[in-house]
Scaffold this motif. Structure first.
Motif, PDB file in Angstrom:
ATOM      1  N   PRO A 157      33.417  37.079  46.803  1.00 30.82           N
ATOM      2  CA  PRO A 157      32.105  37.320  46.200  1.00 30.82           C
ATOM      3  C   PRO A 157      31.036  36.399  46.785  1.00 30.82           C
ATOM      4  N   PRO A 158      29.810  36.882  46.928  1.00 32.09           N
ATOM      5  CA  PRO A 158      28.740  36.089  47.547  1.00 32.09           C
ATOM      6  C   PRO A 158      28.075  35.136  46.552  1.00 32.09           C
ATOM      7  N   ASN A 211      37.776  53.791  44.753  1.00 29.99           N
ATOM      8  CA  ASN A 211      37.312  53.573  43.384  1.00 29.99           C
ATOM      9  C   ASN A 211      36.066  52.700  43.321  1.00 29.99           C
ATOM     10  N   GLY A 212      35.494  52.391  44.484  1.00 28.72           N
ATOM     11  CA  GLY A 212      34.233  51.653  44.513  1.00 28.72           C
ATOM     12  C   GLY A 212      34.363  50.154  44.328  1.00 28.72           C
ATOM     13  N   LYS A 213      35.552  49.626  44.475  1.00 27.82           N
ATOM     14  CA  LYS A 213      35.728  48.181  44.351  1.00 27.82           C
ATOM     15  C   LYS A 213      35.138  47.497  45.573  1.00 27.82           C
TER      16      LYS A 213
END
Length: 79
Positions: A33-34, A26-28
């Motif tokens: 997180p950077p 699903n593109g997650k």
């Protein structure tokens, strides 16, 4: 009892793998997180202005270790 525990672990492992695979499909974006890397340019700018690493970390609300890591690595050039 050990057999049941191992069986439960295997079921849980399969569910986790299926969930991660579903998220990727699903593109997650998986992983942390950077957030600190997004401030890299600003960290370098503040450091060149003579602000301490600790003060930069407080000002940008990122960790001191992140500031040190950003200053240690070479800046990336786009183009």
């Amino acid at each position: 009892m050990a057999v049941f525990a191992e069986f439960e672990r295997e079921i849980l492992r399969e569910r986790v793998r299926a969930g991660l695979g579903h998220a990727r499909e699903n593109g997650k974006r998986l992983g942390r997180p950077p957030t600190a890397a997004l401030n890299a340019q600003q960290v370098r700018k503040l450091f060149r202005a003579g602000i301490s690493k600790a003060a930069i970390a407080r000002q940008l609300q990122i960790g001191c270790t992140s500031v040190r890591r950003i200053l240690k690595e070479r800046p990336r050039r786009h183009g």
